[in-house]
Design a protein around this motif. Structure first.
Motif, PDB file in Angstrom:
ATOM      1  N   SER A 179      36.836  25.563  38.967  1.00  0.00           N
ATOM      2  CA  SER A 179      36.469  25.749  40.362  1.00  0.00           C
ATOM      3  C   SER A 179      37.293  24.878  41.293  1.00  0.00           C
ATOM      4  O   SER A 179      37.895  23.903  40.900  1.00  0.00           O
TER       5      SER A 179
ATOM      6  N   VAL B 151      35.409  37.721  47.467  1.00  0.00           N
ATOM      7  CA  VAL B 151      34.525  36.789  48.171  1.00  0.00           C
ATOM      8  C   VAL B 151      35.214  35.459  48.452  1.00  0.00           C
ATOM      9  O   VAL B 151      35.203  34.979  49.576  1.00  0.00           O
ATOM     10  N   SER B 152      35.804  34.872  47.421  1.00  0.00           N
ATOM     11  CA  SER B 152      36.474  33.577  47.599  1.00  0.00           C
ATOM     12  C   SER B 152      37.412  33.320  46.424  1.00  0.00           C
ATOM     13  O   SER B 152      37.375  34.027  45.418  1.00  0.00           O
ATOM     14  N   LYS B 153      38.213  32.286  46.563  1.00  0.00           N
ATOM     15  CA  LYS B 153      39.120  31.918  45.479  1.00  0.00           C
ATOM     16  C   LYS B 153      38.343  31.465  44.248  1.00  0.00           C
ATOM     17  O   LYS B 153      38.712  31.770  43.123  1.00  0.00           O
ATOM     18  N   SER B 154      37.263  30.724  44.460  1.00  0.00           N
ATOM     19  CA  SER B 154      36.490  30.258  43.310  1.00  0.00           C
ATOM     20  C   SER B 154      35.798  31.413  42.594  1.00  0.00           C
ATOM     21  O   SER B 154      35.694  31.404  41.367  1.00  0.00           O
ATOM     22  N   CYS B 155      35.356  32.432  43.323  1.00  0.00           N
ATOM     23  CA  CYS B 155      34.789  33.635  42.682  1.00  0.00           C
ATOM     24  C   CYS B 155      35.861  34.352  41.875  1.00  0.00           C
ATOM     25  O   CYS B 155      35.615  34.814  40.765  1.00  0.00           O
ATOM     26  N   ARG B 156      37.049  34.453  42.444  1.00  0.00           N
ATOM     27  CA  ARG B 156      38.157  35.108  41.748  1.00  0.00           C
ATOM     28  C   ARG B 156      38.492  34.372  40.452  1.00  0.00           C
ATOM     29  O   ARG B 156      38.699  34.984  39.409  1.00  0.00           O
TER      30      ARG B 156
END
Length: 77
Positions: A12, A44-49
């Motif tokens: 993350s 949604v976001s880079k961390s979701c990706r």
């Protein structure tokens, strides 16, 4: 801290996916979402990706027994 949470934290960015939930709960929630929704979740976001692309999520899906029926077709000319 569980091994699953440690692996996720290594992937993350500096903040958790959902600030009000522990990361292992977030992983369990995302693991139960059908794979067909993963492309939308990755926006949604880079961390979701990163989570969706990580083997940690697929290990958790396997552990939870989240399986989906798929039909494959071969098309020929």
């Amino acid at each position: 801290m569980s091994e699953l949470t440690e692996q996720f934290l290594a992937l993350s960015v500096s903040s958790p996916l959902i600030p009000s939930l522990p990361d292992n709960v977030t992983i369990d929630i995302v693991a139960r979402v059908p794979v067909s929704h993963y492309p939308t979740l990755s926006l949604v976001s880079k961390s979701c990706r990163k989570l969706i692309a990580s083997p940690t999520l697929y290990k958790r899906r396997s552990f939870l027994g989240c399986k989906e029926q798929r039909v494959y077709a071969v098309l020929r000319k």
